[in-house]
Design a protein around this motif. Structure first.
Motif: not given
Length: 361
Positions: A106-109, A141-144, A166-168, A190-194
């Protein structure tokens, strides 16, 4: 809104309020502003819904508990507006989604993000560009952020798996669509965020994707369109990004390829040329980036608005969206009273609240 950490009862109430009939993102935020908490807003709702209208459905406690249980079964975490984990850039959108279900980190958001979107039926070259841009952005340094669709979306997620993506989703966080992206979905968990604002278990329908696109742009500092035809969801995302004050980038392409018409048209309209990650970083350094909008100056009075005022405001509404300050001038009432009346009218089914302080009948 209530300040400080939210307890379990308030978080449960915010989910229940968000799932209430006729309570959209605009009225959700205004109800919290008026009553200070979702618990108190829910207590007041039956009277507000019945006042001069048709009533409405507040979901039962069991129904919300069932949604919470469904989230727990798939390992999803609930983030409600007001939570410390709620992404600050998305909270600045007018209006922000009331609730989000998440799987993964969740921190990726809340990290600096850039969206990459484009055609589902993408060329091999377009997918290579998307994957390369995502990899370079991640190393910078950016999240995609993207939408887990075929083509450009999938390539962007794959390029940023190791650095953060992050996948929305339009459906619930357990709605793996298209099915051939199931492996990529598992990797992102596992590695990112849905993330999704839809209930767990909900299967995506056409009406869900504009809301999904609004979250993609809302989470991001900028949106890059790689390939897209003129009539496409990617251009809707770009339009939403511009409305939200985000930077819009476009990768140019051959005029002979219909998939290049969308990005090329964006460039004609003033989008930023993107041939590589340096163009994105340079734009962020030199252009005015997103600033949080000022707080809404129109406090919503907690007291009831009488029926005579409701009828006066309702009579001025039409199918054409009308700003509330214009309604206030037309009926000679303080704008705070008009804002309160519009909220009551929306809850009783006599008005529809829109972003930007607009309303229709």
């Amino acid at each position: 809104m209530a300040a400080g950490p939210l307890d379990d009862a308030e978080r449960f109430a915010r989910l229940r309020l968000a799932r209430t009939e006729r309570v959209g993102p605009v009225s959700f935020r205004q109800l919290l502003q008026r009553y200070g908490s979702a618990v108190r807003a829910l207590d007041a709702l039956p009277g507000l819904m019945a006042k001069g209208g048709k009533g409405g459905d507040i979901p039962s406690l069991d129904r919300i508990a069932t949604e919470m249980d469904a989230g727990a079964r798939v390992g999803a975490a609930l983030v409600v507006l007001g939570d410390a984990a709620y992404p600050p850039r998305l909270a600045a959108v007018d209006p922000p989604p009331p609730v989000l279900w998440t799987r993964g980190n969740v921190a990726l958001l809340s990290r600096e993000s850039v969206a990459i979107v484009g055609a589902r039926i993408a060329s091999a070259g377009g997918q290579r560009i998307a994957r390369g841009l995502a990899d370079s952005l991640g190393r910078s340094g950016f999240v995609v952020v993207s939408g887990l669709a075929r083509g450009i979306d999938a390539a962007a997620h794959a390029g940023a798996l190791d650095t953060g993506t992050v996948a929305v989703l339009g459906g619930g966080v357990d709605d793996v669509y298209p099915p051939d992206n199931a492996g990529l979905y598992a990797d992102i968990v596992e590695k990112g965020c849905i993330v999704s604002e839809s209930p767990v278990g909900h299967r995506a329908q056409a009406r869900d994707f504009p809301r999904r696109n609004r979250i993609i742009s809302g989470l991001s500092r900028g949106v890059i369109v790689v390939e897209a035809e003129i009539r496409s969801g990617s251009l809707i995302t770009a339009s939403l990004a511009a409305e939200q004050g985000r930077d819009v980038f476009a990768v140019p392409g051959s005029p002979l390829d219909p998939r290049s018409k969308g990005p090329n048209d964006l460039l004609r309209q003033g989008a930023i040329l993107c041939e590589g990650v340096d163009d994105v970083i340079r734009a962020f350094e030199t252009l005015r980036s997103l600033a949080e909008p000022p707080p809404d100056p129109f406090d919503i009075p907690p007291e009831d608005v009488d029926l005579e005022v409701l009828d006066r405001v309702a009579a001025l509404l039409s199918p054409t969206p009308t700003p509330r300050d214009e309604l206030a001038r037309a009926c000679g009432l303080p704008i705070q009273v008009v804002a309160a009346a519009l909220l009551d009218l929306s809850l009783s089914g006599r008005a529809t609240l829109l972003p930007g302080g607009l309303a229709t009948d």
